[in-house]
Design a protein around this motif. Structure first.
Motif, PDB file in Angstrom:
ATOM      1  N   SER A  12      75.712 100.698  34.453  1.00 59.58           N
ATOM      2  CA  SER A  12      76.601 101.596  33.133  1.00 59.58           C
ATOM      3  C   SER A  12      76.295 102.627  33.622  1.00 59.58           C
ATOM      4  O   SER A  12      75.207 103.223  34.434  1.00 59.58           O
ATOM      5  N   ARG A  55      95.502  99.169  28.300  1.00 62.21           N
ATOM      6  CA  ARG A  55      95.073 100.322  28.053  1.00 62.21           C
ATOM      7  C   ARG A  55      96.016 101.607  27.597  1.00 62.21           C
ATOM      8  O   ARG A  55      97.393 101.300  27.976  1.00 62.21           O
ATOM      9  N   GLU A 118      84.421 101.175  32.463  1.00 60.74           N
ATOM     10  CA  GLU A 118      83.315 101.776  31.706  1.00 60.74           C
ATOM     11  C   GLU A 118      83.796 102.471  30.851  1.00 60.74           C
ATOM     12  O   GLU A 118      85.305 102.735  30.105  1.00 60.74           O
ATOM     13  N   THR A 119      83.176 102.827  29.230  1.00 62.83           N
ATOM     14  CA  THR A 119      83.458 103.175  27.908  1.00 62.83           C
ATOM     15  C   THR A 119      83.575 104.401  27.944  1.00 62.83           C
ATOM     16  O   THR A 119      84.137 104.887  27.136  1.00 62.83           O
ATOM     17  N   GLU A 122      87.104 109.301  29.886  1.00 59.62           N
ATOM     18  CA  GLU A 122      88.286 108.529  29.298  1.00 59.62           C
ATOM     19  C   GLU A 122      89.273 109.917  30.046  1.00 59.62           C
ATOM     20  O   GLU A 122      90.471 108.784  31.084  1.00 59.62           O
ATOM     21  N   THR A 125      89.684 108.388  34.660  1.00 62.45           N
ATOM     22  CA  THR A 125      89.620 106.699  34.493  1.00 62.45           C
ATOM     23  C   THR A 125      91.135 107.315  34.707  1.00 62.45           C
ATOM     24  O   THR A 125      91.677 106.781  35.482  1.00 62.45           O
ATOM     25  N   ASN A 139      91.494  96.921  29.666  1.00 60.38           N
ATOM     26  CA  ASN A 139      89.757  97.963  29.108  1.00 60.38           C
ATOM     27  C   ASN A 139      89.371  96.449  28.666  1.00 60.38           C
ATOM     28  O   ASN A 139      90.041  96.002  27.866  1.00 60.38           O
ATOM     29  N   ASP A 140      88.421  96.354  29.429  1.00 66.84           N
ATOM     30  CA  ASP A 140      87.040  95.601  29.001  1.00 66.84           C
ATOM     31  C   ASP A 140      85.601  95.702  28.623  1.00 66.84           C
ATOM     32  O   ASP A 140      84.613  96.075  28.970  1.00 66.84           O
ATOM     33  N   TYR A 141      85.931  96.821  27.156  1.00 69.77           N
ATOM     34  CA  TYR A 141      84.685  97.622  27.178  1.00 69.77           C
ATOM     35  C   TYR A 141      83.911  96.819  26.773  1.00 69.77           C
ATOM     36  O   TYR A 141      82.257  97.004  26.546  1.00 69.77           O
ATOM     37  N   SER A 142      83.813  95.218  26.031  1.00 66.36           N
ATOM     38  CA  SER A 142      83.000  94.642  25.781  1.00 66.36           C
ATOM     39  C   SER A 142      82.396  93.104  26.782  1.00 66.36           C
ATOM     40  O   SER A 142      81.479  92.534  26.515  1.00 66.36           O
ATOM     41  N   SER A 143      83.166  93.238  27.839  1.00 67.89           N
ATOM     42  CA  SER A 143      82.535  92.914  29.106  1.00 67.89           C
ATOM     43  C   SER A 143      83.333  91.360  28.454  1.00 67.89           C
ATOM     44  O   SER A 143      82.735  90.791  29.324  1.00 67.89           O
TER      45      SER A 143
END
Length: 541
Positions: A12, A55, A118-119, A122, A125, A139-143
């Motif tokens: 992270s 996104r 990456e959270t 922005e 990104t 986006n895969d903020y929660s993995s």
């Protein structure tokens, strides 16, 4: 500190920013992942359902959305150095490659989905996405996706089969999972063989071979994609003549010669039917005199973490056979730099990737491009982009220039040049060697009428009867496709000795010509004519 790795540890961003020692970071990484190793999906396993968000609008994207396709996941973050070269290459040489061909060689759709993990930050990104030229990004903020494939490093690449009936594969089977970019060709080698077993259709070309202009001695590469019921048998032809052993989706001639020029097609057959690709005209040429163009004088700074653009303008039309770019850059850490050249037509070529490796105090490049811009018109603005992909170092773009190398003698530029592509063939049709068998037709004419070689005395049938109707006969006149680089006409006469010939399209002509395809003409001759003579006229202009 720079890295020369192909992948970087992912903990992270806050953890990375802490700049912990490499050994400590490795221990933290190993400890944080050891409890979840049993849940990681390995190659050969089945991917679990996941949901990520598109996104921008935030709409959900689910694994199940890619049923019937091959899915390539590209996990990235803006601070990942290797991602800055792998993501653009995957976008260009995998996603767009398959999109332009209607899928893989078996017609299976292929989707590349870049996934941001990456959270924070922005804006950075968004800048990464623009620089990489990415299309749809998730986006895969929660993995949800990353957690079942993670290796602890990014970039991470996963290939998943979405076909329910793929030959030898399960639906959602993981075909590849690894960090570090293996290259577009390695990715395509995994994707290309995938095919459906339930296809019950005749062959259909989703990508025909493209026209080519190549220099003598350079490699000629022609490709096609075809879908349909397996097995599909392929056969390549040049100017209507079968090419022995050319039965693959890709035809490669390692060192093209003048005699390799011509019209190429592919025929595909299976148990249900057959199809032919669209033709591709291949031109082979020797190098002409290079034309040089240089950038405006002046040194341009390369900002730390930014980029500089410089333009060279070509004022007039010049067709490109080969292309040379020369540049000089001063920089305290050349491994930071990525160099891209864009043509007026929009074609981009990566001249140098940012590998993060130390060495030297700059870049001096003299690079000859053999096929990347071949066939394009050089007129317009050429843009050189030098991007600093890492922090802490700066430099300057000192100068750069291009040499456009046009074709000198091009067999595709006209009929006279095409004749000269055959060594030893006399263009003096009155010479004794022009008609050694003394049958009244010189070797070259016999070749045009489907003979094997322009230097051998033989020919195929000149005029063949094909049909009879109540008021006329139909004959078929075939000729070698190559001569249609000059105007071709069918003329007729009722008095051969008088030498009076008329074009078939003149008013009152008894001959109706329907040229259905290149190299073949159907001639309708009225039955009320006692005799009629036809000739094929080629204007050598």
């Amino acid at each position: 500190m720079k890295t020369s790795l192909n992948a970087v540890p992912y903990l992270s961003k806050p953890t990375l920013v802490a700049h912990v020692a490499a050994v400590v970071a490795a221990l933290i990484w190993a400890g944080s992942c050891s409890s979840s190793l049993a849940q990681i999906v390995q190659v050969g396993g089945t991917a679990r359902p996941f949901t990520v968000s598109k996104r921008g609008p935030g709409t959900p994207i689910r694994l199940q959305d890619y049923a019937g396709q091959v899915l390539v996941l590209d996990f990235f973050a803006y601070w990942c150095g290797p991602c800055r070269t792998s993501s653009p290459d995957l976008e260009t040489n995998v996603r767009r490659y398959y999109e332009s061909r209607g899928g893989n060689p078996n017609g299976v759709p292929v989707t590349v989905l870049p996934v941001n993990i990456e959270t924070g930050n922005e804006g950075a990104t968004d800048s990464f996405i623009r620089a990489a030229g990415l299309d749809v990004v998730a986006n895969d903020y929660s993995s949800s996706a990353y957690s079942q494939f993670e290796t602890g490093y990014i970039p991470l690449f996963v290939i998943i089969n979405g076909l329910v009936d793929a030959d030898g594969l399960k639906q959602w089977q993981v075909l590849y999972r690894d960090s570090g970019y293996p290259g577009a060709e390695a990715i395509r080698r995994i994707i290309d063989p995938i095919r459906s077993l339930q296809t019950t259709s005749p062959p259909k070309f989703t990508h025909s071979p493209s026209p080519q202009l190549v220099a003598v001695g350079d490699a000629l590469r022609l490709e096609c994609n075809v879908q349909g019921a397996s097995p599909i048998r392929l056969q390549w032809y040049r100017d209507g003549q079968l090419l022995a052993g050319a039965t693959n989706q890709t035809l490669v001639i390692a060192a093209a010669q003048m005699t390799d020029a011509g019209e190429y097609r592919v025929a595909a057959t299976n148990a249900i039917g057959g199809a032919q690709s669209s033709p591709a005209q291949v031109r082979v040429a020797t190098e002409g005199t290079p034309v040089s163009f240089a950038s405006q004088p002046g040194i341009q700074p390369i900002p730390d973490g930014g980029q500089v653009e410089s333009v060279v303008t070509v004022p007039s039309a010049v067709e490109i056979l080969r292309f040379k770019v020369s540049l000089k850059i001063k920089h305290s850490y050349p491994g930071d730099l990525e160099v891209v050249l864009q043509s007026p037509a929009g074609t981009e070529v990566l001249l140098r990737s940012a590998d993060g490796k130390p060495g030297g105090t700059g870049i001096v490049l003299d690079h000859v491009l053999k096929s990347e811009f071949s066939g394009e018109n050089a007129q317009g603005s050429w843009t050189l982009r030098v991007a600093d992909r890492f922090e802490e170092d700066t430099g300057t773009l000192e100068s750069w220039s291009i040499d456009v190398i046009p074709p000198a003698s091009d067999v595709g530029s006209g009929f006279p040049a095409w004749i000269t592509s055959f060594p030893g063939l006399t263009t003096d049709l009155q010479a004794p060697s022009a008609d050694p068998d003394r049958d009244g037709l010189v070797n070259f004419v016999e070749y045009l009428m489907q003979g094997r070689s322009p230097t051998v005395a033989e020919r195929g049938p000149l005029l063949r009867p094909v049909a009879e109707a109540p008021g006329h006969f139909e004959y078929q006149l075939d000729w070698r496709t190559g001569i249609d680089r000059a105007p071709v006409e069918v003329e007729w006469s009722e008095d051969l000795a008088g030498g009076r010939w008329s074009a078939s399209d003149t008013a009152g002509s008894p001959v109706v010509v329907n040229q259905a395809q290149s190299g073949r003409t159907t001639v309708r001759i009225p039955k009320d004519r006692n005799r009629l003579f036809l000739r094929l006229r080629v204007r050598g202009s």
